[in-house]
Enzyme design. Structure first.
Site, mmCIF file in Angstrom:
data_model
loop_
_atom_site.group_PDB
_atom_site.id
_atom_site.type_symbol
_atom_site.label_atom_id
_atom_site.label_comp_id
_atom_site.label_asym_id
_atom_site.label_seq_id
_atom_site.Cartn_x
_atom_site.Cartn_y
_atom_site.Cartn_z
ATOM 1 N N HIS A 1 35.249 41.304 55.605
ATOM 2 C CA HIS A 1 35.399 41.708 54.208
ATOM 3 C C HIS A 1 34.069 41.797 53.461
ATOM 4 O O HIS A 1 34.039 41.741 52.232
ATOM 5 C CB HIS A 1 36.347 40.770 53.444
ATOM 6 C CG HIS A 1 37.707 40.681 54.051
ATOM 7 N ND1 HIS A 1 38.473 41.787 54.328
ATOM 8 C CD2 HIS A 1 38.438 39.612 54.481
ATOM 9 C CE1 HIS A 1 39.613 41.403 54.881
ATOM 10 N NE2 HIS A 1 39.613 40.090 54.997
ATOM 11 N N PRO B 1 38.570 32.496 41.269
ATOM 12 C CA PRO B 1 37.498 31.620 40.817
ATOM 13 C C PRO B 1 37.449 31.656 39.290
ATOM 14 O O PRO B 1 37.423 32.729 38.692
ATOM 15 C CB PRO B 1 36.245 32.220 41.442
ATOM 16 C CG PRO B 1 36.616 33.563 41.942
ATOM 17 C CD PRO B 1 38.081 33.651 42.021
ATOM 18 N N GLU B 2 37.484 30.502 38.675
ATOM 19 C CA GLU B 2 37.383 30.409 37.225
ATOM 20 C C GLU B 2 36.013 29.818 36.902
ATOM 21 O O GLU B 2 35.165 29.719 37.775
ATOM 22 C CB GLU B 2 38.543 29.564 36.679
ATOM 23 C CG GLU B 2 39.895 30.137 37.116
ATOM 24 C CD GLU B 2 41.103 29.383 36.587
ATOM 25 O OE1 GLU B 2 41.017 28.809 35.492
ATOM 26 O OE2 GLU B 2 42.139 29.378 37.284
ATOM 27 N N ARG C 1 40.269 40.991 48.456
ATOM 28 C CA ARG C 1 41.222 41.792 47.686
ATOM 29 C C ARG C 1 40.565 42.848 46.802
ATOM 30 O O ARG C 1 41.243 43.555 46.072
ATOM 31 C CB ARG C 1 42.110 40.868 46.852
ATOM 32 C CG ARG C 1 43.255 40.290 47.685
ATOM 33 C CD ARG C 1 43.928 39.109 47.007
ATOM 34 N NE ARG C 1 43.433 37.850 47.552
ATOM 35 C CZ ARG C 1 43.923 36.665 47.246
ATOM 36 N NH1 ARG C 1 44.906 36.554 46.389
ATOM 37 N NH2 ARG C 1 43.422 35.579 47.780
ATOM 38 N N ARG D 1 52.660 36.147 36.346
ATOM 39 C CA ARG D 1 52.101 35.042 37.129
ATOM 40 C C ARG D 1 52.982 33.814 36.903
ATOM 41 O O ARG D 1 54.119 33.954 36.503
ATOM 42 C CB ARG D 1 50.652 34.787 36.761
ATOM 43 C CG ARG D 1 50.441 34.375 35.332
ATOM 44 C CD ARG D 1 49.030 34.619 34.906
ATOM 45 N NE ARG D 1 48.746 36.048 34.984
ATOM 46 C CZ ARG D 1 47.663 36.606 34.527
ATOM 47 N NH1 ARG D 1 46.732 35.880 34.001
ATOM 48 N NH2 ARG D 1 47.483 37.899 34.580
ATOM 49 N N LYS E 1 33.524 33.924 33.451
ATOM 50 C CA LYS E 1 33.599 34.191 34.882
ATOM 51 C C LYS E 1 32.648 35.296 35.307
ATOM 52 O O LYS E 1 32.650 35.695 36.473
ATOM 53 C CB LYS E 1 35.032 34.572 35.256
ATOM 54 C CG LYS E 1 36.072 33.555 34.828
ATOM 55 C CD LYS E 1 37.479 34.094 35.046
ATOM 56 C CE LYS E 1 38.477 33.336 34.173
ATOM 57 N NZ LYS E 1 39.818 33.936 34.227
#
Length: 300
Positions: free
Chosen positions: A100, A2-3, A123, A289, A61
DNA sequence: ACTCTGGCCTGTGAGC
DNA sequence: TGCTCACAGGCCAGAG
């Protein structure tokens, strides 16, 4: 990942339920989500139970919720970062434990009633913490969602984001002029400008027709100004469409995905034609990346 | 002082 | 069918 636009969608969604609400109960199911909290899980729960949330604020963020202090300005806040896969969901009170799920807040709002705010993070790169608030050096509001010039210490070191009215355009140009690093690296450096991640960096560079590996200090001032304009344009557009979503990780507080993925021009479009010139978009490895760009429109 | 790399994580899907 | 492995990548500590 998420940005800024995705985090802003979450912030705006939390405001009605959380601003002015009381935390009736706090339950930590997985302490790995507290890596940035100075105490343990019991400490986190005990210090928050019974507290009232003033507002929901965002810079880049980072999200935070200043905690009300009777008659005085708040001195601490819950600070959150969604990391790559974090979600902040609102659910009916008593909803069974989600997949989660890491931390649950049972919230009571004076007019909107009870709700569960659930931090879900597959994660576990995201985190929540209790942090002290400090004054902003420029005296301006610390982020979107509050007029108060108080920022958590964990957020103080990052730059304002490009949608912040107090963002310093000149400092941004100076920072780029000072580094020989690739321009994309500079865009991802949260101390230069916050809120931009891999998706919007690739999109802004495509729109500005700049190769991601051009040394930042070699860009003419005109190009830097154009780039900043494109950064703002792409963030604004994504925000208007409710954010980008590539998989089920990027969702609003109701678990719904945004629509901006349909509007991407470069990111994730390896081998597909550049919308401007038809040349296939290429993907190259870049600092662990990927970068996606048009080899024709974005010359090194 | 500045720049860059590695490690933290887990689910997904391609390939064998 | 079931296994392995690359990949997604924000942030920060620590190396260079």
């Amino acid at each position: 990942m998420p940005e800024l636009p995705e985090v802003e969608v979450v912030r705006a969604g939390l405001v009605p339920a959380l601003a002015g609400a009381r935390l009736d109960a706090v339950t930590v199911l997985d302490a790995r989500s507290l890596t940035r909290h100075p105490g343990d899980a019991r400490d986190f729960e005990a210090r928050l139970t019974g507290r009232r949330v003033d507002a929901v604020v965002r810079r880049g963020k980072f999200l935070w919720m200043p905690l009300a202090d009777a008659g005085a300005e708040p001195i601490e806040a819950i600070v959150g970062h969604l990391g790559m896969s974090g979600q902040m969901l609102l659910r009916e009170p008593g909803t069974p434990t989600l997949r989660h799920e890491r931390i649950r807040f049972d919230v009571r709002h004076p007019t909107h009633g009870e709700i569960a705010m659930v931090f879900v993070d597959q994660r576990t790169f995201g985190s929540l913490a209790i942090d002290r608030l400090e004054r902003t050096p420029d005296g301006a509001a610390a982020g979107r969602g509050s007029d108060i010039p108080l920022v958590p210490t964990q957020v103080a070191h990052i730059a304002r984001d490009p949608l912040d009215p107090a963002f310093d355009d000149r400092a941004f140009r100076t920072a780029l002029g000072r580094t020989r690093s690739a321009v994309k690296r500079a865009l991802l450096d949260q101390t230069v400008v916050s809120g931009i991640g891999n998706i919007y960096a690739d999109e802004a560079l495509w729109a500005a027709r700049l190769h991601p590996e051009r040394p930042a200090n070699e860009l003419p001032t005109r190009a830097v100004t154009r780039l900043l304009g494109e950064v703002r344009a792409v963030l604004d557009r994504a925000l208007a469409e409710g954010g980008t979503s590539f998989d089920a990780q990027y969702v609003n507080v109701n678990g719904q995905a945004g629509y901006f993925a349909h509007s991407l021009n470069a990111y994730g479009r390896t081998g597909q034609p550049c919308p401007r010139c038809g040349t296939p978009i290429v993907r190259v490895s870049f600092t662990n990346r990927s970068s996606h760009y048009c080899p024709r429109c974005q010359r090194r």
